[in-house]
Scaffold this active site. Structure first.
Site, mmCIF file in Angstrom:
data_model
loop_
_atom_site.group_PDB
_atom_site.id
_atom_site.type_symbol
_atom_site.label_atom_id
_atom_site.label_comp_id
_atom_site.label_asym_id
_atom_site.label_seq_id
_atom_site.Cartn_x
_atom_site.Cartn_y
_atom_site.Cartn_z
ATOM 1 N N THR A 266 69.424 68.299 46.153
ATOM 2 C CA THR A 266 70.110 67.988 44.893
ATOM 3 C C THR A 266 69.212 67.064 44.083
ATOM 4 O O THR A 266 68.715 66.068 44.605
ATOM 5 C CB THR A 266 71.464 67.311 45.149
ATOM 6 O OG1 THR A 266 72.316 68.207 45.863
ATOM 7 C CG2 THR A 266 72.140 66.920 43.842
ATOM 8 N N LEU B 158 71.618 61.185 47.338
ATOM 9 C CA LEU B 158 71.768 62.562 46.900
ATOM 10 C C LEU B 158 71.228 63.439 48.021
ATOM 11 O O LEU B 158 70.281 63.058 48.708
ATOM 12 C CB LEU B 158 70.974 62.834 45.610
ATOM 13 C CG LEU B 158 71.409 62.096 44.340
ATOM 14 C CD1 LEU B 158 70.436 62.402 43.194
ATOM 15 C CD2 LEU B 158 72.826 62.481 43.934
ATOM 16 N N ASP B 159 71.832 64.601 48.219
ATOM 17 C CA ASP B 159 71.317 65.521 49.227
ATOM 18 C C ASP B 159 69.856 65.843 48.940
ATOM 19 O O ASP B 159 69.400 65.787 47.789
ATOM 20 C CB ASP B 159 72.118 66.822 49.226
ATOM 21 C CG ASP B 159 73.565 66.622 49.651
ATOM 22 O OD1 ASP B 159 73.845 65.605 50.316
ATOM 23 O OD2 ASP B 159 74.399 67.475 49.309
ATOM 24 N N LYS B 160 69.135 66.212 49.965
ATOM 25 C CA LYS B 160 67.711 66.518 49.829
ATOM 26 C C LYS B 160 67.452 67.496 48.686
ATOM 27 O O LYS B 160 66.551 67.294 47.867
ATOM 28 C CB LYS B 160 67.179 67.097 51.139
ATOM 29 C CG LYS B 160 65.724 67.559 51.062
ATOM 30 C CD LYS B 160 65.280 68.214 52.360
ATOM 31 C CE LYS B 160 63.860 68.748 52.230
ATOM 32 N NZ LYS B 160 63.407 69.431 53.470
ATOM 33 N N ARG C 155 79.761 70.336 47.057
ATOM 34 C CA ARG C 155 79.450 71.626 47.674
ATOM 35 C C ARG C 155 80.626 72.135 48.503
ATOM 36 O O ARG C 155 80.974 73.321 48.449
ATOM 37 C CB ARG C 155 78.193 71.486 48.523
ATOM 38 C CG ARG C 155 76.960 71.101 47.704
ATOM 39 C CD ARG C 155 75.831 70.554 48.566
ATOM 40 N NE ARG C 155 75.362 71.549 49.529
ATOM 41 C CZ ARG C 155 74.559 71.247 50.548
ATOM 42 N NH1 ARG C 155 74.166 69.986 50.728
ATOM 43 N NH2 ARG C 155 74.154 72.194 51.369
#
Length: 323
Positions: free
Chosen positions: A145, A141-143, A242
């Site tokens: 998110t 997961l993105d930082k 995104r």
């Protein structure tokens, strides 16, 4: 254990494309410089023959193989006693709720405070497939998110979960607060993705080349100039949600990279909403639900987490405005 190999078949869209440029679009987390080094080191073959020229022009029908070397050891990566929000744990895997602001694994210049550092402290039996940089990590997961993430404890489980992700049989649902209200209550965003040539930190949609990417969305609630949206991933590309939401003109609120932060601040028209957005400090994206077949039992399992407090404050402010 053999190093992992990625195999690509060249289609007509990539005929006469440079080898390094093709691999840059096909891989999501390697720089062009790194790929050129791998090519020169003989880690790439075209039709089973090594080619050490990054500028080699591919032809439709070519078969490209990229053999990834073992991850470089990070001497400063170490176990850290960081609290984890564990949803489930057994001898096969661990499922947790990742907070916003935490990197999943060490990256350039960041070797502490990551999920991997926390896992190294919590577990002694993580899968070694990811190497010292990404032990047990099956997906990311993105930082900024938050949400549900599964980690493998054995190599067998790692391979089986990876296969489920690759076959798109895993259910992944997200909740996002977006700018504007989509004109259709439900829809599918089918847009290929590649790294931006202008900024390697960004992904972008492309008409040809890149990688196939599909996101399904459903508007759960509209609030004049904002909406709460549920998103289901069919594929799982870097920054997919995104980028896809920006592509249809509805970037994620708070997203500094894809235009959602400034637009949300410009559209906020109440003091409560402006305050909630100021306290958000990240993109309003949460991985709410993850469902998969448990490799150890063969049974379907699913895990969900509620919307975190920072996103809920924004929703509450939007609802109060509509009352």
């Amino acid at each position: 254990m053999k190093n992992p190999t990625k195999v690509y078949s060249i289609d007509k869209a990539h005929h006469r494309t440079r080898l390094d440029r093709f691999l840059m679009g096909a891989t999501e987390d390697m720089s062009r410089t790194h790929l050129q080094r791998l090519i020169r080191d003989g880690a790439v073959t075209v039709n089973d023959k090594a080619t050490k020229q990054p500028s080699h022009q591919l032809r439709a029908g070519d078969r490209v193989c990229l053999t990834l070397p073992p991850p470089r050891r990070l001497d400063t990566a170490a176990p850290e006693n960081i609290p984890l929000d564990i949803l489930h744990e057994d001898s096969h895997l661990i499922v947790l709720n990742k907070p916003a602001g935490m990197l999943v694994h060490p990256a350039s210049g960041v070797n502490s405070g990551t999920l991997v550092n926390a896992l190294l402290s919590h577990c002694t039996d993580l899968s070694g497939i990811g190497g010292v940089e990404r032990p047990g990590i099956v997906h990311r997961l993105d930082k900024d998110t938050s949400g549900v993430l599964v980690v493998a404890k054995t190599d067998v489980v790692h391979r089986e979960l990876s296969a489920q992700f690759e076959s798109h049989s895993i259910t992944r649902q997200y909740i996002a607060i977006v700018c504007g209200v989509p004109s259709e209550a439900t829809g599918t965003i089918d847009a290929r993705m590649a790294r931006s040539r202008r900024d390697r930190r960004r992904m972008t949609t492309v008409k040809t080349g890149g990688r196939h990417a599909v996101t399904h969305y459903e508007v759960l609630e509209g609030y004049s100039q904002f909406a709460r949206v549920q998103l289901t991933l069919e594929t799982g590309r870097l920054h997919q949600i995104r980028v896809h939401l920006q592509h249809i003109g509805h970037p994620v609120v708070g997203d500094t990279v894809y235009g959602g932060e400034q637009r949300a601040l410009n559209d906020a028209d109440t003091a409560a909403l402006k305050q909630a957005l100021a306290r958000l400090k990240r993109q309003a994206l949460h991985a709410r639900h993850l469902g998969f077949t448990h490799p150890g039992t063969g049974e379907g399992v699913s895990f969900s987490t509620p919307i975190p407090e920072d996103m809920q404050r924004v929703i509450d402010a939007l609802k109060a405005k509509n009352m």
